[in-house]
Structures are given as C-alpha cells and as structure tokens.
Design a protein around this motif. Structure first.
Motif, mmCIF file in Angstrom:
data_model
loop_
_atom_site.group_PDB
_atom_site.id
_atom_site.type_symbol
_atom_site.label_atom_id
_atom_site.label_comp_id
_atom_site.label_asym_id
_atom_site.label_seq_id
_atom_site.Cartn_x
_atom_site.Cartn_y
_atom_site.Cartn_z
ATOM 1 N N VAL A 1 -5.427 20.127 -48.693
ATOM 2 C CA VAL A 1 -4.735 19.172 -48.481
ATOM 3 C C VAL A 1 -3.216 19.395 -48.525
ATOM 4 O O VAL A 1 -2.786 19.236 -49.907
ATOM 5 C CB VAL A 1 -5.292 18.081 -49.515
ATOM 6 N N GLY A 2 -2.544 19.700 -47.751
ATOM 7 C CA GLY A 2 -1.087 20.106 -47.637
ATOM 8 C C GLY A 2 -0.292 19.074 -47.220
ATOM 9 O O GLY A 2 -0.560 17.919 -46.947
ATOM 10 N N ARG A 3 0.976 19.293 -47.012
ATOM 11 C CA ARG A 3 2.139 18.443 -46.884
ATOM 12 C C ARG A 3 1.730 17.735 -45.500
ATOM 13 O O ARG A 3 2.112 16.545 -45.471
ATOM 14 C CB ARG A 3 3.354 19.104 -46.876
ATOM 15 N N GLU A 4 1.296 18.605 -44.557
ATOM 16 C CA GLU A 4 1.180 17.924 -43.195
ATOM 17 C C GLU A 4 -0.044 16.744 -43.402
ATOM 18 O O GLU A 4 0.118 15.625 -42.538
ATOM 19 C CB GLU A 4 0.836 19.085 -42.154
ATOM 20 N N LEU A 5 -0.901 16.972 -43.993
ATOM 21 C CA LEU A 5 -2.025 16.113 -43.740
ATOM 22 C C LEU A 5 -1.484 14.842 -44.631
ATOM 23 O O LEU A 5 -1.862 13.572 -44.123
ATOM 24 C CB LEU A 5 -3.381 16.547 -44.623
ATOM 25 N N ILE A 6 -0.943 15.199 -45.912
ATOM 26 C CA ILE A 6 -0.410 13.935 -46.718
ATOM 27 C C ILE A 6 0.492 13.058 -46.178
ATOM 28 O O ILE A 6 0.592 11.811 -46.048
ATOM 29 C CB ILE A 6 0.096 14.452 -48.206
ATOM 30 N N ASP A 7 1.385 13.738 -45.099
ATOM 31 C CA ASP A 7 2.431 12.926 -44.696
ATOM 32 C C ASP A 7 1.886 12.086 -43.242
ATOM 33 O O ASP A 7 2.596 11.150 -43.036
ATOM 34 C CB ASP A 7 3.574 13.936 -43.867
ATOM 35 N N THR A 8 0.821 12.284 -42.927
ATOM 36 C CA THR A 8 0.009 11.702 -41.809
ATOM 37 C C THR A 8 -0.838 10.314 -42.319
ATOM 38 O O THR A 8 -1.205 9.610 -41.705
ATOM 39 C CB THR A 8 -0.910 12.505 -40.947
ATOM 40 N N MET A 9 -0.866 10.367 -43.745
ATOM 41 C CA MET A 9 -1.663 9.281 -44.268
ATOM 42 C C MET A 9 -1.036 7.796 -44.029
ATOM 43 O O MET A 9 0.300 7.444 -44.020
ATOM 44 C CB MET A 9 -1.851 9.336 -45.920
ATOM 45 N N ARG A 10 -1.735 6.751 -43.991
ATOM 46 C CA ARG A 10 -1.413 5.415 -43.647
ATOM 47 C C ARG A 10 -0.454 5.020 -44.752
ATOM 48 O O ARG A 10 -0.447 5.401 -45.855
ATOM 49 C CB ARG A 10 -2.567 4.711 -43.498
ATOM 50 N N PRO A 11 0.531 4.078 -44.583
ATOM 51 C CA PRO A 11 1.320 3.612 -45.501
ATOM 52 C C PRO A 11 0.599 2.882 -46.758
ATOM 53 O O PRO A 11 -0.567 2.020 -46.089
ATOM 54 C CB PRO A 11 2.279 2.693 -44.891
ATOM 55 N N ASP A 12 0.744 3.106 -47.958
ATOM 56 C CA ASP A 12 -0.151 2.560 -48.915
ATOM 57 C C ASP A 12 -1.495 3.155 -49.148
ATOM 58 O O ASP A 12 -2.405 2.572 -50.026
ATOM 59 C CB ASP A 12 -0.313 1.042 -48.906
ATOM 60 N N ALA A 13 -1.935 4.120 -48.264
ATOM 61 C CA ALA A 13 -3.174 4.831 -48.484
ATOM 62 C C ALA A 13 -3.146 5.417 -49.873
ATOM 63 O O ALA A 13 -2.222 5.606 -50.664
ATOM 64 C CB ALA A 13 -3.573 5.703 -47.200
ATOM 65 N N ALA B 1 -12.266 16.781 -57.573
ATOM 66 C CA ALA B 1 -12.503 18.059 -57.162
ATOM 67 C C ALA B 1 -11.972 19.077 -58.113
ATOM 68 O O ALA B 1 -12.289 19.133 -59.396
ATOM 69 C CB ALA B 1 -12.667 18.447 -55.813
ATOM 70 N N ARG B 2 -10.860 19.712 -57.517
ATOM 71 C CA ARG B 2 -10.086 20.831 -58.086
ATOM 72 C C ARG B 2 -8.729 20.134 -57.891
ATOM 73 O O ARG B 2 -8.396 20.309 -56.862
ATOM 74 C CB ARG B 2 -10.505 22.045 -57.982
ATOM 75 N N GLY B 3 -8.002 20.486 -58.817
ATOM 76 C CA GLY B 3 -6.175 20.203 -58.472
ATOM 77 C C GLY B 3 -5.963 21.042 -57.470
ATOM 78 O O GLY B 3 -5.028 20.701 -56.687
ATOM 79 N N ALA B 4 -6.255 22.352 -57.479
ATOM 80 C CA ALA B 4 -5.772 23.267 -56.492
ATOM 81 C C ALA B 4 -5.784 23.137 -55.147
ATOM 82 O O ALA B 4 -5.338 23.822 -54.240
ATOM 83 C CB ALA B 4 -5.949 24.873 -57.027
ATOM 84 N N LEU C 1 -5.067 20.217 -53.748
ATOM 85 C CA LEU C 1 -4.141 19.580 -52.841
ATOM 86 C C LEU C 1 -2.646 20.388 -53.392
ATOM 87 O O LEU C 1 -2.513 21.313 -54.348
ATOM 88 C CB LEU C 1 -3.851 18.375 -54.187
ATOM 89 N N ASP C 2 -1.694 20.029 -52.474
ATOM 90 C CA ASP C 2 -0.434 20.518 -52.503
ATOM 91 C C ASP C 2 0.318 19.204 -53.572
ATOM 92 O O ASP C 2 0.529 18.181 -53.132
ATOM 93 C CB ASP C 2 0.380 20.557 -51.314
ATOM 94 N N GLN C 3 0.566 19.806 -54.844
ATOM 95 C CA GLN C 3 0.906 18.506 -55.858
ATOM 96 C C GLN C 3 2.221 18.066 -55.474
ATOM 97 O O GLN C 3 2.782 17.130 -55.566
ATOM 98 C CB GLN C 3 0.730 18.999 -57.256
ATOM 99 N N ASP C 4 3.200 19.079 -55.042
ATOM 100 C CA ASP C 4 4.551 18.746 -54.777
ATOM 101 C C ASP C 4 4.708 17.905 -53.680
ATOM 102 O O ASP C 4 5.241 17.016 -53.551
ATOM 103 C CB ASP C 4 5.472 20.347 -54.451
ATOM 104 N N ALA C 5 3.785 18.029 -52.514
ATOM 105 C CA ALA C 5 3.909 17.238 -51.222
ATOM 106 C C ALA C 5 3.369 15.924 -51.769
ATOM 107 O O ALA C 5 3.906 14.840 -51.351
ATOM 108 C CB ALA C 5 2.962 17.680 -50.235
ATOM 109 N N LEU C 6 2.467 15.542 -52.760
ATOM 110 C CA LEU C 6 1.818 14.652 -53.094
ATOM 111 C C LEU C 6 2.870 13.770 -53.778
ATOM 112 O O LEU C 6 3.028 12.501 -53.893
ATOM 113 C CB LEU C 6 0.419 14.676 -53.925
ATOM 114 N N ALA C 7 3.465 14.474 -54.833
ATOM 115 C CA ALA C 7 4.556 13.750 -55.475
ATOM 116 C C ALA C 7 5.559 13.221 -54.819
ATOM 117 O O ALA C 7 6.022 12.144 -54.886
ATOM 118 C CB ALA C 7 5.104 14.905 -56.563
ATOM 119 N N ASP C 8 6.157 14.043 -53.507
ATOM 120 C CA ASP C 8 7.194 13.402 -52.920
ATOM 121 C C ASP C 8 6.640 12.248 -52.096
ATOM 122 O O ASP C 8 7.412 11.310 -52.076
ATOM 123 C CB ASP C 8 7.494 14.616 -51.868
ATOM 124 N N ALA C 9 5.346 12.261 -51.680
ATOM 125 C CA ALA C 9 4.862 10.983 -50.932
ATOM 126 C C ALA C 9 4.822 9.846 -51.919
ATOM 127 O O ALA C 9 5.288 8.739 -51.472
ATOM 128 C CB ALA C 9 3.735 11.158 -50.199
#
Length: 341
Positions: free
Chosen positions: A233-245, A251-254, A256-264
């Motif tokens: 679950v990287g930046r590209e997928l996170i950036d396509t999520m609906r607003p307020d999704a 599961a396991r923290g790794a 996800l791309d936590q930096d991308a998640l934090a930015d979003a």
C-alpha cells in the motif's frame, strides 16, 4: 509422521514465555491440558538450550507453544527425537516453526482462527465508528461542550451504502466479510488468489487493487507481511483514495508506506486507524503521533484479557483430536505458508 495411538497419553511440554503462559493458560486450562497429556512440570520452557530443557525435550511427543517460544531448529529437534506435533496457542507460527520441523514431518496446528475473531470485531467496530465520524465528533463535542446541529450533517457521514474494500481474504479478512453481511454496505475484495466465483461465494465483488482503493470509502488491510506485500500500500494507491476515506490496518505495519500515509492524513485528505505500525512503537517524533486524522492503537485488536480463553480452548480441542488419532481441525500446512501471516 506416525499418528498417535488412540488412547495413548502423549507426553507434552509448554514452550513459550512465562508471561504468555500465565496470560493464555489459566488454572482451568492447565487442568484440562493435564487431563489430555502427561504434562511436563512447570516452569515453561522459554530457553531450549538449558540442561533441563534438553531433559524434557528428550521425552516429548507434543509441544504446546505460545508467544515467546524459541525457534524449533534442527538442533532443538535433535534433542527431541519423539516430537511429532506442535500446537500453537496464538496465531502465526513463522517465528518458531522452522524448515527443520517441516522436513521432519512434524504436524502443526495454530489458534489463528480463534485469534481472528477479536481482530475482525475490532475492524468492524472501527468501520462503523469511522463511518459515523464518532471519534472526531466526540473530540469536538468535548472541546465545545455544545451539541452540533445534527440536521446539517454532511451526507458523506454514515454507514448506509458505504463501500468497504477488504484487502486479502485471509482468515481475518473472511471473518470481517462475514461480520459485515448484516450491514447495508457494499463490500469489495482484492485478493489475487480469489477469483470472481470465489468472491461471489463470499458475497462480495472481486476487483483489482487500484479499483479497491479508488472506489472504497473504507479500506481494511488484512494481507500478511510477505516479501511481495512489503510496502504494497504505497503512495500511488493512497493518493487515489476518495476524499475523507478511511484506511484501517490490523495486519502488519510494513505493508503500508507510512510516510505517504502521514502526508495524506496531515493534509486532511484521508483518515486512518492503525493498530500496527513499523516499528511497532513509532519514534516519538513521528508525524503520525501528531495527526488528528489518525487513530493509533497499540496492537490491541488481537486476543486480550478474557479472549485468551478462546485461544486456549481451540488449542485444547486440537490436542484432544490429535491424541485420539483424529488429526487437527486447524492444521498449518507448509505449502500454505506463503499465504499466511
């Protein structure tokens, strides 16, 4: 590996940390276990290299393992020539069941099915709570001491016909799907090992990974951490999520791309519920600690408190089956390891 002779009482020992044994195996469980096996006297084995451990291992047919069990490597197995089975009182066996166990044909069972229950319950609760924006509204209510104008609630709030995306039809993912059935939501599934027919049997629609993230109001991650899923679950997928999704990870923290998640999340674009992170406790200065859009919980979705009794109960039922010659109801197969947590 030879099956146990029906009526034969296997010799068993506990291999786990003392804290895990005290938590999972209460006095009643130990009594029940002793009725099924000739149980080696306590304390539990948490170091398999000691003289006492080697003496105990020499006679055991069965190891009852738990959190903190040392790896059952070739050296340990040489000290346990009679060992035929391992019953794990927790979920994943990756930390202690080694290739040497599989090579020798040792049978393995796990309480993963029991541990999946509270994780799925936690996930369902978070799906419904975040759909109603309960956590944010409660925070604002405490700050303002004023009831909000509920008739002006945006139509994006609520769980009616919400779209929930489930990433991986794992034990937990399937349980989440089952718990969602009574609710008026649409469930999408991405799992490369489940085809459209298999998804239909589960009552969900199979979609691609990109579509899952693009269409879902809530995405719940249940994929195991494997080389192929690290950073899935990287930046590209996170950036396509609906607003307020909402992105939920139990599961396991790794994964996800936590930096991308934090930015979003810091930008206010999405929300998240993280019961797991990488590392397990984030550094004090990590931006996710400061993000109002992210709920961090300390890996509490799995079995805790009175839920440990469920783990013990499943393990005991597996031991009873194995000792009677029936075989495990919840076996862990070597060929399935690539699909398990």
């Amino acid at each position: 590996m030879t099956e146990p002779t029906p009526g034969h009482r296997p010799r068993a020992a506990l291999a786990m940390s003392p804290d895990a044994a005290a938590a999972v195996l209460d006095a009643e469980s130990l009594t029940d276990l002793a009725a099924l096996c000739d149980l080696a006297p306590l304390p539990v084995l948490d170091d398999l290299t000691t003289t006492r451990a080697r003496t105990v291992l020499a006679d055991v047919d069965l190891l009852v393992t738990g959190w903190g069990c040392p790896p059952l490597d070739a050296d340990v197995l040489r000290a346990a020539p009679r060992l035929r089975a391992v019953v794990h009182t927790a979920g994943s066996v990756r930390g202690h069941v080694t290739d040497a166990c599989w090579d020798r044909g040792i049978e393995v069972s796990s309480a993963a099915a029991a541990n999946a229950v509270p994780v799925a319950e936690y996930t369902l609760a978070m799906i419904l709570l975040t759909g109603k924006r309960v956590l944010e509204t409660a925070r604002d209510y405490r700050a303002s001491r004023t009831r909000p104008d509920w008739l002006s609630t945006p139509r994006t709030v609520g769980n009616h016909r919400r779209t929930v995306g489930v990433l991986s039809a794992s034990l937990i993912g399937r349980r989440v799907i089952e718990l969602l059935r009574p609710h008026d939501v649409e469930v999408l599934l991405h799992d490369p090992f489940v085809d459209e027919a298999g998804a239909a049997e589960l009552g969900v629609r199979s979609v691609g990974l990109a579509e899952l993230f693009r269409r879902s109001d809530t995405v719940s991650v249940h994929t195991p951490l494997l080389p192929a899923t690290r950073g899935l679950v990287g930046r590209e997928l996170i950036d396509t999520m609906r607003p307020d999704a909402v992105l939920i990870n139990t599961a396991r923290g790794a994964v996800l791309d936590q930096d991308a998640l934090a930015d979003a999340a810091l930008a206010g674009r999405i929300r998240a519920v993280l019961d797991v992170t990488d590392p397990e406790v984030l550094p004090p200065g990590h931006p996710l600690w400061q993000c109002d859009n992210v709920l961090l919980t300390p890996h509490l979705a799995g079995s805790q408190g009175n839920e440990w009794r469920r783990l013990a109960g499943l393990a005991l039922s597996e031991i009873a089956r194995w000792a009677s010659g029936e075989g495990f109801l919840h076996p862990v197969r070597r060929e399935r390891l690539a699909f398990l947590a």
